[in-house]
Design a protein around this motif. Structure first.
Motif, PDB file in Angstrom:
ATOM      1  N   ARG A  46       0.873  -1.180   0.000  1.00  0.00           N
ATOM      2  CA  ARG A  46       0.000   0.000   0.000  1.00  0.00           C
ATOM      3  C   ARG A  46       0.908   1.227   0.000  1.00  0.00           C
ATOM      4  N   ALA A  47       0.753   2.103  -0.978  1.00  0.00           N
ATOM      5  CA  ALA A  47       1.612   3.274  -1.141  1.00  0.00           C
ATOM      6  C   ALA A  47       0.861   4.525  -0.713  1.00  0.00           C
ATOM      7  N   LEU A  48       1.410   5.240   0.267  1.00  0.00           N
ATOM      8  CA  LEU A  48       0.783   6.450   0.791  1.00  0.00           C
ATOM      9  C   LEU A  48       1.438   7.682   0.176  1.00  0.00           C
ATOM     10  N   THR A  49       0.618   8.586  -0.351  1.00  0.00           N
ATOM     11  CA  THR A  49       1.134   9.810  -0.965  1.00  0.00           C
ATOM     12  C   THR A  49       0.092  10.906  -0.863  1.00  0.00           C
ATOM     13  N   ARG A  54       0.918  11.552  -9.014  1.00  0.00           N
ATOM     14  CA  ARG A  54       2.367  11.539  -9.257  1.00  0.00           C
ATOM     15  C   ARG A  54       2.946  10.131  -9.252  1.00  0.00           C
ATOM     16  N   LEU A  55       2.141   9.144  -8.862  1.00  0.00           N
ATOM     17  CA  LEU A  55       2.647   7.784  -8.728  1.00  0.00           C
ATOM     18  C   LEU A  55       2.367   6.961  -9.986  1.00  0.00           C
ATOM     19  N   ASP A  56       3.393   6.295 -10.435  1.00  0.00           N
ATOM     20  CA  ASP A  56       3.263   5.320 -11.515  1.00  0.00           C
ATOM     21  C   ASP A  56       3.729   3.991 -10.941  1.00  0.00           C
ATOM     22  N   THR A  57       2.805   3.275 -10.310  1.00  0.00           N
ATOM     23  CA  THR A  57       3.172   2.086  -9.553  1.00  0.00           C
ATOM     24  C   THR A  57       2.958   0.816 -10.364  1.00  0.00           C
ATOM     25  N   PRO A  58       3.646  -0.247  -9.985  1.00  0.00           N
ATOM     26  CA  PRO A  58       3.449  -1.533 -10.653  1.00  0.00           C
ATOM     27  C   PRO A  58       2.042  -2.075 -10.399  1.00  0.00           C
ATOM     28  N   PRO A  59       1.567  -2.983 -11.243  1.00  0.00           N
ATOM     29  CA  PRO A  59       0.264  -3.618 -11.007  1.00  0.00           C
ATOM     30  C   PRO A  59       0.228  -4.307  -9.643  1.00  0.00           C
ATOM     31  N   GLY A  60      -0.917  -4.238  -8.984  1.00  0.00           N
ATOM     32  CA  GLY A  60      -1.086  -4.886  -7.692  1.00  0.00           C
ATOM     33  C   GLY A  60      -0.841  -3.989  -6.510  1.00  0.00           C
ATOM     34  N   VAL A  61      -0.305  -2.785  -6.740  1.00  0.00           N
ATOM     35  CA  VAL A  61      -0.030  -1.865  -5.639  1.00  0.00           C
ATOM     36  C   VAL A  61      -1.268  -1.017  -5.362  1.00  0.00           C
ATOM     37  N   GLU A  62      -1.638  -0.953  -4.095  1.00  0.00           N
ATOM     38  CA  GLU A  62      -2.760  -0.109  -3.681  1.00  0.00           C
ATOM     39  C   GLU A  62      -2.232   1.293  -3.375  1.00  0.00           C
ATOM     40  N   VAL A  63      -2.802   2.290  -3.995  1.00  0.00           N
ATOM     41  CA  VAL A  63      -2.364   3.666  -3.778  1.00  0.00           C
ATOM     42  C   VAL A  63      -3.426   4.397  -2.961  1.00  0.00           C
ATOM     43  N   VAL A  64      -3.009   5.036  -1.860  1.00  0.00           N
ATOM     44  CA  VAL A  64      -3.945   5.771  -1.021  1.00  0.00           C
ATOM     45  C   VAL A  64      -3.467   7.197  -0.848  1.00  0.00           C
TER      46      VAL A  64
END
Length: 300
Positions: A46-49, A54-64
C-alpha cells in the motif's frame, strides 16, 4: 485509479495472501523504489502519498491518498498493515514524525523501518542533525520490531546538475573537497525491503554508504567520463551557498540546517564508509559510477 480520494487497489491486489506493507513517502527517492522492489517480490503493498497522480506504480499496488497533517488519512492507510516504511517530512518540526510512529503502533503495525540520515545525533552536523532524533527515540522506545536506516548522501542528488550539464555550465559544488560515502538509492531501498521482510534486522541501526569516499568534483569527473563530455564544477563559498539556496526558495529554518550540513561535509566530517550494505545484502554497495552509467540519459 480513483484520484478523488483513497484509490481502489489495482488489479490483482486482492489476490495476495501475504501481509500488507505500508510505504509512506511513496513518491520520494527511496519510497518509490521500495514500492517497486516490494511489488517485484510479490508482496502486498500500500503506497501512501499526498498526490496519487504523481505515482506510476506496478500492477497490484494499492495507492492511497494521505497527509501526515491529516490524522484520519494516516490512520486509514495504517489499517491492516503489518509492516511500514516510515519517511518523515524532514525539517525542524519533528512532531509529524513522532506522531506517525505513535499511530503506527496504535494501529498494531508490528514492524517499523524508519528512514533517517547519517550523522543523526551528532551536534557537529548542526540543526539537521537533530531533525530525526525524536523519531528515532520514539521508535526505539516502543514494543514493535524496529530498524533505523541512516544513509549518506544520495547519488541521485546530482540529478540537480542535469540542467547546467546540458547547457555547458559548471555544476555547483557546495561541499568543497569534502569526501562522502555517496550511496545509490537503490541500495538503500533494498536494505529497507530486507528490514521490512526479515525479522533478523530488528533492533538494528544501519549506516548506509557507498563503497568509496568521493568528493563533488570526483562525481563531476565520473559524469564527464560516462557522458563523454566535459563537466566542470564550481566551488561555492559559504556566502555563495547561501545565495544558491535562497535562489531555490528554501525557507530560512531549512537553510540553516543545510548550511551547517554542507560545512560539516566540507570539513571532512562525513568521510565515512561502512560495510552495512554488504552485511545486509550479501554484496558490495554500488559505486557512484554504476549509478551514473545507469542514469546517463537523465543528463542528456
Amino acid at each position: 485509479m480513483n484520484r478523488a480520494g483513497i484509490s481502489k487497489s489495482r488489479a490483482g491486489a486482492s489476490r495476495h495472501a501475504v501481509p500488507m506493507i505500508l510505504v509512506t513517502g511513496a513518491t520520494g527517492t527511496i519510497g518509490s523504489e521500495v514500492v517497486r522492489q516490494l511489488a517485484a517480490r510479490g508482496e502486498k503493498v500500500r503506497a501512501l502519498t499526498r498526490d496519487p497522480s504523481r505515482l506510476d506504480t506496478p500492477p497490484g499496488v494499492e495507492v492511497v491518498r494521505g497527509d501526515f497533517l491529516d490524522p484520519e488519512s494516516v490512520d486509514s492507510a495504517l489499517a491492516g498493515a503489518k509492516a511500514a516504511f516510515l519517511v518523515a517530512v524532514l525539517g525542524p518540526d519533528t512532531r509529524p514524525d513522532v506522531d506517525l510512529i505513535s499511530r503506527a503502533r496504535a494501529a498494531g503495525v508490528s514492524r517499523l523501518v524508519k528512514l533517517s540520515a547519517i550523522g543523526t545525533g551528532d551536534p557537529e552536523v548542526g540543526p539537521g542533525g537533530t531533525w530525526h532524533v525524536p523519531g528515532e527515540e520514539a521508535l526505539r522506545a516502543g514494543g514493535a520490531d524496529w530498524t533505523v536506516l541512516r544513509p549518506s548522501t544520495f547519488a541521485s542528488n546530482t540529478l540537480s546538475w542535469a540542467d547546467p550539464i546540458r547547457s555547458g555550465e559548471p555544476v555547483p559544488n557546495l561541499t568543497g573537497d569534502g569526501r562522502q560515502g555517496v550511496v545509490d538509492p537503490r541500495d538503500v531501498a533494498e536494505v529497507a525491503v530486507a528490514a521490512l521482510l526479515d525479522p533478523r534486522h530488528a533492533g538494528r541501526t544501519y549506516t548506509l554508504t557507498g563503497p568509496e569516499p568521493i568528493t563533488a568534483p570526483d562525481q563531476a569527473t565520473v559524469l564527464a567520463d560516462v557522458l563523454g563530455r566535459p563537466v566542470r564544477s564550481l566551488d561555492l563559498t559559504a556566502d555563495q551557498v547561501r545565495s544558491h539556496l535562497q535562489g531555490s526558495g528554501m525557507p530560512e529554518p531549512y537553510m540553516r540546517g543545510v548550511l551547517a550540513g554542507t560545512s560539516y561535509v566540507r570539513a571532512g566530517r562525513n568521510d565515512v564508509i561502512t560495510d552495512d550494505v554488504r552485511q545486509v545484502l550479501g554484496r558490495r554497495a554500488r559505486t557512484y559510477r554504476e549509478w551514473a552509467e545507469d542514469h546517463r540519459e537523465a543528463f542528456r
